[in-house]
Design an enzyme around this catalytic site. Structure first.
Site, PDB file in Angstrom:
ATOM      1  CG  ASP A 116       8.547  47.977  70.614  1.00 31.94           C
ATOM      2  OD1 ASP A 116       8.795  47.249  69.626  1.00 31.94           O
ATOM      3  OD2 ASP A 116       7.707  47.684  71.487  1.00 31.94           O
ATOM      4  CE  LYS A 172       4.232  42.076  65.956  1.00 32.73           C
ATOM      5  NZ  LYS A 172       4.104  43.027  67.073  1.00 32.73           N
ATOM      6  CD  GLU A 212      20.219  26.780  80.141  1.00 37.68           C
ATOM      7  OE1 GLU A 212      21.166  26.481  80.890  1.00 37.68           O
ATOM      8  OE2 GLU A 212      19.034  26.682  80.477  1.00 37.68           O
ATOM      9  CB  THR A 215       8.373  41.029  66.349  1.00 37.26           C
ATOM     10  OG1 THR A 215       7.824  41.918  65.387  1.00 37.26           O
ATOM     11  CG2 THR A 215       7.768  41.327  67.705  1.00 37.26           C
ATOM     12  CE1 TYR A 233      18.086  24.157  77.606  1.00 38.67           C
ATOM     13  CE2 TYR A 233      17.274  21.914  77.364  1.00 38.67           C
ATOM     14  CZ  TYR A 233      17.117  23.201  77.860  1.00 38.67           C
ATOM     15  OH  TYR A 233      16.012  23.523  78.577  1.00 38.67           O
ATOM     16  NE  ARG A 274       4.237  33.896  66.523  1.00 37.67           N
ATOM     17  CZ  ARG A 274       3.515  34.758  65.805  1.00 37.67           C
ATOM     18  NH1 ARG A 274       3.206  34.512  64.555  1.00 37.67           N
ATOM     19  NH2 ARG A 274       3.110  35.891  66.351  1.00 37.67           N
TER      20      ARG A 274
HETATM   21  C1  LIG Z   1       4.032  42.934  68.424  1.00 35.39           C
HETATM   22  C2  LIG Z   1       4.661  43.932  69.327  1.00 35.39           C
HETATM   23  C3  LIG Z   1       5.422  43.546  70.437  1.00 35.39           C
HETATM   24  C4  LIG Z   1       5.459  42.138  70.964  1.00 35.39           C
HETATM   25  O1  LIG Z   1       5.759  41.135  70.142  1.00 35.39           O
HETATM   26  P1  LIG Z   1       5.401  39.616  70.523  1.00 35.39           P
HETATM   27  O2  LIG Z   1       6.302  38.828  69.663  1.00 35.39           O
HETATM   28  O3  LIG Z   1       3.951  39.448  70.255  1.00 35.39           O
HETATM   29  O4  LIG Z   1       5.711  39.432  71.970  1.00 35.39           O
HETATM   30  C5  LIG Z   1       6.090  44.518  71.144  1.00 35.39           C
HETATM   31  N1  LIG Z   1       5.993  45.815  70.806  1.00 35.39           N
HETATM   32  C6  LIG Z   1       5.244  46.224  69.768  1.00 35.39           C
HETATM   33  C7  LIG Z   1       5.199  47.672  69.457  1.00 35.39           C
HETATM   34  C8  LIG Z   1       4.542  45.304  69.009  1.00 35.39           C
HETATM   35  O5  LIG Z   1       3.786  45.728  68.002  1.00 35.39           O
END
Ligand SMILES: *Cc1c(COP(=O)(O)O)cnc(C)c1O
Length: 430
Positions: free
Chosen positions: A209, A238, A58, A235, A56, A244
Site C-alpha cells: 500500500d 498525496k 460502467e 492514492t 456514465y 483525489r
Molecule cells: C491515505 C491512505 C489510504 C486511503 O486513501 P483515501 O484516498 O483517503 O481513501 C490508504 N492507505 C494508506 C497507507 C494511506 O496513507
C-alpha cells in the site's frame, strides 16, 4: 482577499463561489503541512473540472454498459498505459474512487471472507483499512498486526523501525493469506524485499500500500515495490500530486479478479473526469522534473526534521527518509497534546494533523503526536531554508499558544512566507 482563478466560471452561485475563494485564500496564505496533501497542477484541476463528469461509463474500455464511450475509452486506456509504464507494472486499474476503495477491492479480489491478513498496527503507522475496528475491513477479514521495534535513545539504533522479526514470527504463527506492507504515519523507507521474502516463506500474497509514497516511488526517490508485490495500491493525490483518487497495479494473473472487485464489486460508474486528471498527473510524474521535485521533498523533510529536533521535538524513529515526520510532543512539552498543538498551530496559520505515536498513552482523538509533511510546500517552491524557518515558527507558536498577540504575529509572518511561495503564482486564468 485574493480571488481564485479557478472559480471564474461559477457566475451563477455567489455562495459557492465565495467559499471557493475563501478556501483558495486559506490554501495560499497558510502553511500546508499535512503529509497526505499536495497542490495539484492547473492541468490536473482543469481535467477534474471537465465535461467528462457528465459521462456514465460502467465497465472497462471496450466493455461498457452504456453507449457513447468511444472517447472515454481512449481516456481510460491512456491513463492505464501511462500508469503501467510509470511503475513498470503488468496491469493497472485506475477506477478506485479513493485509496480505501482500492485496498478493500484488493482484499475482495484475492481473499475469502474470514481469511487472515497481516498488516501494520494502527498506532504504529498503519492505515484504517489495515484492520481498524472501525473499518469494514475488520468485519470481513481477520487481521493480525505487526509493529515497530522498541524506542531507544541510541542515535545509531533509534528503534521504532518496522520490526521484521515480528513480521516473520507472526507470519509463521498465523499463516496469513495476504501480507500488507505500507503505512500512513511512518517516516522511514519501506523496503519491499524483506516483505517479499517473508511472504514467500509462508506462501502469502504481498500487497504494498504505497498511498503516501507513490510519488516518491514514481520519482525514483524510493524503491519501486512493483517487482516484489503481487499487488500495489495507492492514492493519486498525496505525493503523486494528482486528483483525489486511488489506483491498483497488479500482476497479469490477478488483473481480471482485481477489475471485477472494483467494478461491479465495489463501485458503480467510474469518475472519468478524475481518470483524465489521473492521466495528466501520471504524465507529469514521468517527467525528469518530477524526480527533481521528489528528491527535494526528501531533502526538505530531512532539513525540517533536523530543525524540529533542534527545537526540542522528538522525531519518532529518530528521523525521516520520506516526506513526513512524526513528532512526539512530550519531550517538547509534557502537557501538550496533539489535539491542542494542532489547534494552536491552526490559529497561527500552520496546518498539520495530530497523530498517535507508537504505544501512545493518549487516545486517537487526543494523541501525543503530530504529523507534518513537506510534499505540498515543496510544490510551492520551498527549499531547506524555508523549512528551517517553518520549524522555528511552529516551535514559537506552540510555546506562546496562550498569547493571542504572539500567535497573530506568527500568523502574519506565515502569510508573508506563503505569499512568496504561491503554488499557483502566474496562473490568473484557466
Ligand atoms: C491515505 C491512505 C489510504 C486511503 O486513501 P483515501 O484516498 O483517503 O481513501 C490508504 N492507505 C494508506 C497507507 C494511506 O496513507
Amino acid at each position: 482577499m485574493s480571488t481564485s482563478p479557478f472559480d471564474a466560471w461559477i457566475t451563477n452561485d455567489d455562495e459557492v463561489s465565495s467559499l471557493l475563494s475563501q478556501e483558495w485564500n486559506r490554501q495560499t496564505s497558510t502553511l500546508q503541512l499535512i503529509a497526505s496533501e499536495n497542490f495539484a497542477s492547473p492541468a490536473v484541476l482543469a481535467a477534474t473540472g471537465s465535461v467528462l463528469t457528465n459521462k456514465y461509463a460502467e465497465g472497462y474500455p471496450g466493455r461498457r454498459y452504456y453507449g457513447g464511450n468511444q472517447i472515454i475509452d481512449e481516456v481510460e486506456d491512456l491513463a492505464r498505459r501511462r500508469l503501467t509504464a510509470l511503475f513498470g507494472a503488468d496491469h493497472a486499474n485506475v477506477q478506485p474512487h479513493c485509496g480505501a476503495n482500492a485496498n478493500v477491492a484488493v482484499y475482495q479480489a484475492l481473499l475469502d471472507a474470514g481469511d487472515t491478513i497481516l498488516a501494520m498496527r494502527l498506532d504504529q503507522g498503519g492505515h484504517l483499512t489495515h484492520g481498524s475496528p472501525v473499518s469494514v475491513t475488520s468485519k470481513y477479514w481477520h487481521f493480525v498486526s505487526y509493529g515497530v521495534t522498541p524506542r531507544s535513545d541510541d542515535p545509531d539504533a533509534p528503534g521504532e523501525h518496522i520490526d521484521f522479526d515480528n513480521v516473520r514470527d507472526l507470519a509463521m504463527q498465523h499463516r496469513p493469506k495476504l501480507i500488507v506492507a505500507g503505512a500512513t504515519a511512518y517516516a522511514r523507507l519501506i523496503d519491499p524485499a524483506p516483505f517479499r521474502e517473508i511472504a514467500d516463506e509462508v506462501g502469502a500474497l504481498l500487497m504494498f500500500d504505497s498511498a503516501h509514497v507513490a510519488g516518491l516511488i514514481a520519482g525514483g526517490s524510493h524503491p519501486n515495490p512493483v517487482p516484489y508485490a503481487d499487488v500495489v495500491t495507492f492514492t493519486t493525490h498525496k505525493t503523486l500530486r494528482g486528483p483525489r483518487g486511488g489506483a491498483i497495479l497488479c500482476r497479469e494473473e490477478y488483473a481480471k479478479k482485481v477489475d471485477m472487485a472494483v467494478f461491479p464489486g465495489q463501485q458503480g460508474g467510474p469518475l472519468e473526469h478524475v481518470i483524465a486528471a489521473k492521466a495528466v498527473s501520471f504524465r507529469e510524474a514521468a517527467q525528469p522534473s518530477f524526480s527533481v521535485y521528489t528528491d527535494q521533498i526528501v531533502k526538505n523533510s530531512k532539513a525540517f526534521g533536523a530543525a524540529l529536533a533542534g527545537e526540542g521535538f522528538r522525531l519518532v524513529s529518530g528521523g525521516t527518509d520520506n516526506h513526513m515526520a512524526v513528532l512526539d510532543l512530550r519531550d517538547f512539552d509534557a502537557e501538550l497534546t496533539g489535539k491542542e498543538a494542532q489547534e494552536a498551530l491552526d490559529r497561527a496559520g500552520i496546518t498539520t494533523n495530530r497523530n498517535q505515536i507508537p504505544d501512545d498513552p493518549r487516545s486517537p482523538f487526543i494523541t501525543s503526536g503530530l504529523r507534518v509533511g513537506t510534499a505540498a510546500e515543496t510544490t510551492a517552491g520551498m527549499k531547506e531554508a524555508q523549512f528551517v524557518t517553518v520549524a522555528a515558527l511552529m516551535a514559537r507558536a506552540l510555546r506562546s499558544r496562550g498569547d493571542d498577540a504572539a500567535i497573530a504575529k506568527i500568523r502574519a509572518e506565515v502569510a508573508e512566507l506563503c505569499g512568496a511561495f504561491n503554488p499557483y503564482a502566474g496562473f490568473t486564468k484557466l
